[in-house]
Design a protein around this motif. Sequence first.
Motif, short mmCIF file in Angstrom:
data_model
loop_
_atom_site.label_atom_id
_atom_site.label_comp_id
_atom_site.label_asym_id
_atom_site.label_seq_id
_atom_site.Cartn_x
_atom_site.Cartn_y
_atom_site.Cartn_z
N GLU A 1 -45.69 75.67 -63.14
CA GLU A 1 -46.37 77.33 -63.35
C GLU A 1 -46.91 77.39 -61.56
OE1 GLU A 1 -44.01 79.44 -65.30
OE2 GLU A 1 -43.45 78.43 -66.02
N TYR B 1 -35.24 81.29 -67.51
CA TYR B 1 -34.98 80.00 -67.84
C TYR B 1 -34.06 79.47 -68.52
CZ TYR B 1 -40.06 80.88 -68.07
OH TYR B 1 -41.61 80.69 -67.02
N LEU B 2 -32.37 80.64 -68.75
CA LEU B 2 -31.89 80.16 -69.73
C LEU B 2 -30.62 80.66 -68.65
CD1 LEU B 2 -32.91 81.16 -73.23
CD2 LEU B 2 -32.96 78.70 -72.56
N ARG C 1 -40.62 72.17 -64.67
CA ARG C 1 -41.31 72.89 -63.18
C ARG C 1 -42.59 73.33 -63.77
NH1 ARG C 1 -37.69 77.58 -61.57
NH2 ARG C 1 -38.95 78.72 -63.68
N ARG D 1 -45.86 73.68 -72.55
CA ARG D 1 -45.61 73.84 -70.26
C ARG D 1 -46.37 75.28 -69.46
NH1 ARG D 1 -41.65 75.55 -67.61
NH2 ARG D 1 -39.97 76.54 -68.63
N TYR D 2 -46.09 76.24 -70.56
CA TYR D 2 -46.56 78.14 -70.02
C TYR D 2 -47.44 78.57 -70.13
CZ TYR D 2 -44.79 83.11 -69.01
OH TYR D 2 -45.55 84.07 -68.29
N LEU E 1 -41.67 82.34 -77.26
CA LEU E 1 -41.38 82.14 -76.53
C LEU E 1 -40.40 80.63 -76.44
CD1 LEU E 1 -44.99 80.89 -74.90
CD2 LEU E 1 -43.22 82.03 -73.33
N TYR E 2 -40.32 79.44 -77.24
CA TYR E 2 -39.49 78.73 -78.03
C TYR E 2 -38.16 79.28 -77.46
CZ TYR E 2 -43.17 75.53 -79.74
OH TYR E 2 -44.02 74.34 -79.84
N PHE F 1 -46.56 65.16 -71.23
CA PHE F 1 -45.54 65.13 -70.46
C PHE F 1 -44.13 66.40 -70.03
CE2 PHE F 1 -41.07 65.62 -72.61
CZ PHE F 1 -40.42 64.97 -72.50
N TRP F 2 -44.65 67.54 -70.72
CA TRP F 2 -44.56 68.67 -69.62
C TRP F 2 -45.16 68.59 -68.48
CZ3 TRP F 2 -40.08 70.12 -71.45
CH2 TRP F 2 -39.76 70.55 -72.94
N PHE G 1 -44.16 90.04 -74.98
CA PHE G 1 -45.37 89.89 -74.55
C PHE G 1 -46.39 90.99 -73.90
CE2 PHE G 1 -41.92 86.39 -74.21
CZ PHE G 1 -42.54 85.47 -74.58
N HIS H 1 -41.93 66.23 -66.86
CA HIS H 1 -40.47 67.50 -67.00
C HIS H 1 -40.16 68.03 -66.67
CE1 HIS H 1 -41.34 62.58 -68.75
NE2 HIS H 1 -40.26 61.82 -68.94
N GLY I 1 -36.08 85.44 -69.95
CA GLY I 1 -35.61 84.46 -70.66
C GLY I 1 -34.59 83.86 -69.86
N LEU J 1 -37.19 81.70 -76.05
CA LEU J 1 -36.31 82.02 -74.42
C LEU J 1 -36.76 81.05 -73.45
CD1 LEU J 1 -37.85 85.41 -74.50
CD2 LEU J 1 -35.81 85.17 -74.47
N GLY J 2 -36.75 79.53 -73.88
CA GLY J 2 -36.05 79.00 -73.19
C GLY J 2 -37.84 78.41 -72.09
N THR J 3 -38.74 78.21 -73.03
CA THR J 3 -39.76 78.71 -72.35
C THR J 3 -41.09 77.30 -73.78
OG1 THR J 3 -40.19 79.79 -71.02
CG2 THR J 3 -41.99 78.79 -71.20
N ASN J 4 -41.00 75.91 -73.31
CA ASN J 4 -42.30 75.49 -74.39
C ASN J 4 -43.61 75.71 -74.12
OD1 ASN J 4 -44.29 73.37 -74.73
ND2 ASN J 4 -42.73 72.44 -75.63
#
Lengths: 258, 254
Positions: free
Chosen positions: A36, B106-107, A34, A138-139, A129-130, A28-29, B91, A32, B103, A132-135
């Motif tokens: 990496e 991505y944000l 970009r 995906r990452y 990660l969640y 899916f990712w 991290f 859907h 962030g 900070l906008g990152t799944n």
Amino acid sequence: MFTSIGKYMMNLFRQVGGSAQMVRSSIFWLFHSRFEFHQAVEQSVTIGVESFGVTALTSLFTGMVLALQAGNTIGNIFGDPIFVGTIVAFSLIRELGPVLTGVVISGRAGAAVTAQIGTMAVTEQIDALYTLGTNPIRYLVIPRMFGFILTVPILTLFSNLFGVIGGYLVAVYALGVPGEVYFTDITTFMGVGDFMHGFIKSFIFAFMIGTVCCYKGISTRGGAEGVGKSTTGAVVTTIVLILVLDYFLTAILTAFGI
Amino acid sequence: MIEIRNLQKNFGEKQVLKNVNLTIEDGKVTCILGGSGCGKSTLIKCMIRLEDATSGQILVDGKDITQIKSEIKMAAIRRHFGYLFQEGALFDSMTVGENVSFGLKYLTDVPPGDYAKVIREKLALVGLKEEVANLNPSELSGGMKKRVSLARVLAINPKVILYDEPTTGLDPIMSDIISDLVLDLKAKLGVTSVVITHDMHSAFKIADKIAFLYEGKILLYGTPEEFRHTDNPYVKQFVTGSSQGPIQMKLMRE
């Protein structure tokens, strides 16, 4: 006893289901978001470089021992060590190349991947990660899966090469087989299908190692002890699965004439 | 506004949250108090679905986020939240600077050329020098990790910040600076804050509302003034930090 069997089966199904869900999520990712690219290249280099030396050494000595055993056994029966090249190349390219590479990568890079993702899971870095906008799929998962799928087949090719070289050294310098005969034995009896056989296996092993090691990492719970358990579990599971899958893949590919 | 209605959360057989009802008002600071292991972190993790509630509703601006199935839709809600983790959750494969700017990619729409400026500004806000940006998280003390983590949250300019024990492990002066920062964000940017804390001094200083969580339920929800003058023996004992009282008796019975 039934309770523990039931618990074991439940746990097994949960893990298989969880892995399948992770693969579905990865697909899916992949479409859907970009890709990496930087991460994927970094992981490929890490996995490849980490495992190259051990893979080369393991294959070299496997080729050498195969040549020694085959040469001595055939020599005892027929008087001359004939078809040593054929036996070494067939065994390596169809079976031992992908299997040994898979086992070495599981123990080396697979364990490292599980330990790294597992540590991230128990120190809330995956939750971070969640936020900070990152799944994390995906990452973390997709680049590592990419790394395994790219490097395992390449390392398998090198493994075959080093194995054949090891066999050559023993055949020529210990058994007295002429070098041209060793290589003619290989090229006469082996076709593209034999390479494909090993190559297809290496792709499937790579996918399996990536899935198991990433899933074990991401589902880690319980601090340092949990990371240790996940890492051991990932290595044991992948090695057992490589050996089991190898049998079924051989049966299926042979049935299809590959 | 975040409204939590009849929230329940179980881990296996263990019921951690039992019918929690709580309203987080926009632009206000809400502190959540409670003993260790009473489910405070679980409660704020449920607010952004880092944990899935067993039952109940969490309404973010009227939308029940417990019903959202799509990860993309959930990510769109999460982008308005910042979360300061208890242990920092930096991290460890990246430098401090890369952590703070993570962030942004991505944000936000901040161009990569401006990342260094943002890193410098946010580190300064939490009292850290620019040079810290080149260090690895393993080279930092516990308190510094927490401050870097806060700088990482501030970098994405969230509307709501969830703080999991922001002052634990910090010296009293730095704790007070962090408390001032929470108030500053509220005053200047209207940031909504939910703060889990054991630091009563900080709670009384920053909170508009305080909720006391005990055995998975909100035992008291009110203003700092109401907490100072409450007759509830559980809350009173917690606020005064006394070893004598019903909470101790309960522990001894167990």
